[in-house]
Design an enzyme around this catalytic site. Structure first.
Site, short mmCIF file in Angstrom:
data_model
loop_
_atom_site.label_atom_id
_atom_site.label_comp_id
_atom_site.label_asym_id
_atom_site.label_seq_id
_atom_site.Cartn_x
_atom_site.Cartn_y
_atom_site.Cartn_z
N GLU A 203 0.66 -1.34 0.00
CA GLU A 203 -0.08 -0.01 -0.08
C GLU A 203 0.75 1.57 0.07
OE1 GLU A 203 0.23 -2.21 2.42
OE2 GLU A 203 0.23 -1.38 4.62
N HIS B 288 -8.05 -4.03 -1.33
CA HIS B 288 -7.33 -4.07 -0.26
C HIS B 288 -6.31 -2.83 -0.12
CE1 HIS B 288 -5.47 -6.25 3.15
NE2 HIS B 288 -4.27 -5.76 2.75
N GLU B 289 -5.56 -2.89 -0.98
CA GLU B 289 -4.45 -2.04 -1.13
C GLU B 289 -4.97 -0.33 -0.94
OE1 GLU B 289 -1.73 -3.09 -0.15
OE2 GLU B 289 -2.19 -5.18 -0.81
N HIS C 281 -6.00 0.61 2.63
CA HIS C 281 -4.78 1.26 3.45
C HIS C 281 -4.88 2.57 3.54
CE1 HIS C 281 -2.90 -2.48 5.13
NE2 HIS C 281 -2.96 -3.21 3.94
N GLU D 269 -4.09 -4.38 9.12
CA GLU D 269 -4.13 -5.43 8.29
C GLU D 269 -5.77 -5.83 8.52
OE1 GLU D 269 -3.07 -5.83 5.47
OE2 GLU D 269 -0.84 -5.20 5.88
N ASP E 108 8.53 -10.34 10.26
CA ASP E 108 8.28 -11.19 9.04
C ASP E 108 7.98 -12.66 9.51
OD1 ASP E 108 8.31 -9.26 7.34
OD2 ASP E 108 10.42 -9.74 6.62
N TYR F 294 -5.07 -10.40 9.87
CA TYR F 294 -6.08 -10.19 8.73
C TYR F 294 -7.38 -10.54 8.84
CZ TYR F 294 -1.78 -9.18 5.50
OH TYR F 294 -0.81 -8.65 4.95
N1 BES Z 1 0.86 -4.49 3.73
C1 BES Z 1 0.56 -5.69 3.15
C2 BES Z 1 1.70 -6.57 2.67
C3 BES Z 1 2.75 -6.88 3.94
C4 BES Z 1 2.42 -7.25 5.09
C5 BES Z 1 4.32 -6.77 3.35
C6 BES Z 1 3.23 -7.29 6.15
C7 BES Z 1 4.99 -6.71 4.70
C8 BES Z 1 4.60 -7.27 5.81
C9 BES Z 1 -0.45 -5.72 2.00
O1 BES Z 1 -1.36 -4.72 2.09
C10 BES Z 1 -1.16 -6.98 2.05
O2 BES Z 1 -1.76 -7.24 2.83
N2 BES Z 1 -1.09 -7.71 0.82
C11 BES Z 1 -1.73 -8.84 0.85
C12 BES Z 1 -3.19 -8.54 0.11
C13 BES Z 1 -4.19 -9.60 0.22
C14 BES Z 1 -4.66 -9.81 1.79
C15 BES Z 1 -5.46 -9.03 -0.47
C16 BES Z 1 -0.91 -9.79 -0.06
O3 BES Z 1 0.19 -9.52 -0.54
O4 BES Z 1 -1.53 -10.90 -0.32
ZN ZN Z 2 -2.65 -5.21 3.67
#
Ligand code: BES
Ligand code: ZN
Length: 614
Positions: A283, A307-308, A311, A330, A385, A393
């Site tokens: 995002e 989703h993005e 954010h 999330e 991570d 989520y």
């Molecule tokens: N912000 C996240 C990606 C992220 C989370 C990067 C934690 C590093 C650490 C992004 O918004 C996300 O949640 N992406 C998901 C989208 C899905 C839930 C629709 C993805 O990448 O799968």
């Molecule tokens: Zn996200």
């Protein structure tokens, strides 16, 4: 009241009373003494060496009158020199770079004989920077020009900028980026549409954001507008497909605004990355980074964009103060995403998407350590991570659906809107959220939901017994047909499969008996070409079933999937399943990995290396 819940309640009360002191256990920075409020970057992008070289200038405000150091986060950076502005002159400063911690990186302590307010750190990143990926021409769609991009969440900004790398603070930023001439640089800032390709690119982000949202991408990028406020940056060969797939983005902004107030960031563009991007999306403000694996041709996976975009309210505007509070980013975003999907595509699709995510969550919950299933996440010194899962989520989303159902949308929607409004451009902890929730929802509408319940959702592992359990009528019909086919009462050609959406297909595949016969798999495959599905999510679901079942026809297409896609969610579970299945499959997977690894992002490499070691 259970004693444990009572204690948790008292704890959270004490913590919220002292909410001003936010402890971020994964940042070395001394933000309690001095805070950067503006960052200026001057960086040269050197593809030949895979390094960024230049300086960062910090403009700072001192909080503590006695403080005499500036402590920054770094990881694998080479620090050339540090200087402070004194009048018109730059004076050198002494600094120490501590030994590298495997999770946190190296603490950079800069001595401040005076409380200077402008400091420059001259540095370069290294090729193994955890927050950057450097791709050769042949790893891009156009095959000609190299590509590089950043992915800084959670604690990777420090691998390409020495900063106070905590989401508890915010900075505005400006940047001057030099690149090889034919390439375009874009950032999470204003991206002017008519940038000359002269190798010199300037950016400004006037809204204060946490450092993990500073982002850059450089490549042979083209630009195409979708609406007044939205556009796509992508390599030429996928530009039109991306525009066609995502042309509802403006409608999503409108739906979001109707629910939760104005979009405050001006432009909203999408940067389509090469398939090596390890996430679905990121995002980055004004410019979400997007995997090309959601360009399915039928808008079936555009919830990723919802989703993005969501954010822009939850995460970028109202930010989790520490990574232990990730569910505030999330969980809220997953909830808002689904509300927007409902506005655009109707309740039927929104509920299908909920049901699919909840099924995934339940499978995950069965395998995760209990501690990692709490919304308020214990990190205990780990890199965030490592604690990453669907919990923040989907459990977060279910918690909010629970509140929505208890209070009704007529009360809950204005509460969420006001929550975004009251915390705009601020970071908050879970404890601060609980206090706000009590004040603005529980107290005004008493006896609807107890504090015990709130504490159970947030601090206890797993799902409460009365958690919402979204059920989809559409899926029930798919299940009926599936059962009839499995029982031999219905022929394949008589299934209503032709009318199924991608979601119904995913449900159908994911609920097939894991020991279904290979003959039946072949029948399905012949009829519906699942092994060669061009939808990456369907292919993934099919591969999972096929691996467990030794269905041989997938081999070539699975290899192709693993070598050409770097999105962790679509590859890590497959490697894991192969590695655990049998010696033979493990050997095969390792061979494929050897081929695929150079094309993966450092994060994906790390995850899969660990998997084969374990
Ligand atoms: N912000 C996240 C990606 C992220 C989370 C990067 C934690 C590093 C650490 C992004 O918004 C996300 O949640 N992406 C998901 C989208 C899905 C839930 C629709 C993805 O990448 O799968
Ligand atoms: Zn996200």
């Amino acid at each position: 009241m259970k004693i444990k819940t009572l204690l948790l309640g008292i704890c959270s009360f004490i913590m919220s009373a002292s909410a001003q002191t936010i402890v971020d256990e994964v940042s070395y920075s001394n933000t309690d003494e001095v805070k950067t409020h503006h960052v200026h970057l001057e960086l040269d992008v050197r593809f030949d060496k895979k390094v960024l070289k230049g300086f960062v200038e910090h403009q700072m405000t001192w909080v503590s009158p006695d403080a005499n150091t500036l402590v920054l986060d770094t990881r694998d950076l080479v620090i050339d020199k540090v200087e402070a502005k004194e009048g018109e002159k730059w004076v050198p400063l002494k600094f120490q770079l501590a030994k590298r911690d495997p999770a946190l990186g190296s603490k950079l302590t800069i001595d401040m004989p005076k409380q200077y307010t402008t400091v420059r750190v001259h540095y370069q990143s290294q090729p193994q920077a955890s927050g950057l990926q450097w791709l050769k021409g042949e790893q891009t769609a156009g095959k000609k020009h190299p590509f590089m991009y950043s992915q800084s969440q959670a604690i990777h900004a420090r691998s390409w900028i020495p900063v106070q790398d905590t989401p508890a603070m915010r900075v505005t930023y400006t940047a001057r980026i030099t690149t090889p001439k034919p390439l375009l640089a874009v950032m999470s800032a204003d991206n002017s549409k008519n940038t000359e390709l002269d190798g010199d690119h300037e950016f400004s982000m006037p809204q204060a954001i946490p450092p993990y949202l500073i982002a850059i991408g450089v490549g042979d990028l083209k630009y195409k507008r979708m609406s007044k406020q939205t556009a796509v940056f992508a390599e030429e060969s996928i530009l039109d497909a991306a525009v066609a797939e995502f042309d509802d983005t403006q409608k999503m902004i409108v739906a979001n605004e109707e629910l939760y107030g104005p979009y405050l960031w001006g432009q909203y563009d999408l940067l389509i990355l090469p398939p090596a991007f390890p996430f679905g999306g990121m995002e980055n403000p004004r410019l979400s980074f997007i995997t090309p694996t959601v360009i399915a041709g039928d808008k079936s996976l555009v919830n990723l964009i919802a989703h993005e975009l969501a954010h822009s309210w939850s995460g970028n505007l109202v930010t989790n103060a520490t990574w232990r509070d990730l569910w505030l980013n999330e969980g809220f975003t997953s909830y808002v995403e689904n509300r927007v999907m409902e506005s655009l595509f109707g309740r039927r699709r929104a509920v299908m998407e909920q049901a699919l995510s909840v099924a995934d969550l339940k499978e995950e919950l069965a395998h995760l350590p209990a501690d990692d299933t709490r919304l308020k996440l214990p990190l205990n010194g780990r890199d965030p991570d490592e604690a990453f899962s669907g919990v923040p989520y989907v459990k977060g989303q279910l918690f909010l659906i629970y509140l929505e159902e208890k209070f009704g949308r007529e009360r809950f929607d204005p509460f969420v809107k006001k929550y975004f409004d009251d915390h705009a451009f601020k970071s908050l902890t879970t404890e601060m959220f609980i206090e706000y929730l009590q004040e603005h929802l529980l107290k005004p509408y008493p006896n609807v939901v107890s504090m015990d319940k709130i504490n159970e959702w947030i601090f206890e592992p797993g799902l409460p017994a009365d958690a919402p359990n979204p059920t989809s009528d559409a899926f029930e019909k798919v299940e009926e047909e599936q059962k009839a086919w499995l029982a031999g009462k219905k022929k394949l050609k008589n299934l209503s499969a032709k009318k199924w959406s991608v979601h119904e297909w995913l449900y159908f595949i994911n609920t097939l008996p894991r020991d279904i016969s290979r003959d039946r798999m072949a029948m399905l495959d012949n009829a519906f070409k699942l092994t060669n599905s061009s939808n990456a999510e369907i292919a993934f679901a099919w591969f999972r079933l096929a691996i467990g079942n030794n269905y041989p026809a997938i081999t070539k297409s699975l290899e192709n999937h693993l070598v050409s896609i770097g999105r962790r969610k679509l590859i890590v579970p497959l490697y894991k399943q192969l590695a655990e299945h049998s010696k033979e499959k493990r050997v095969w997977a390792l061979e494929v990995y050897k081929k695929a690894r150079p094309g993966y992002h450092p994060l994906a490499q790390g995850t899969i290396d660990a998997l084969f070691k374990g």
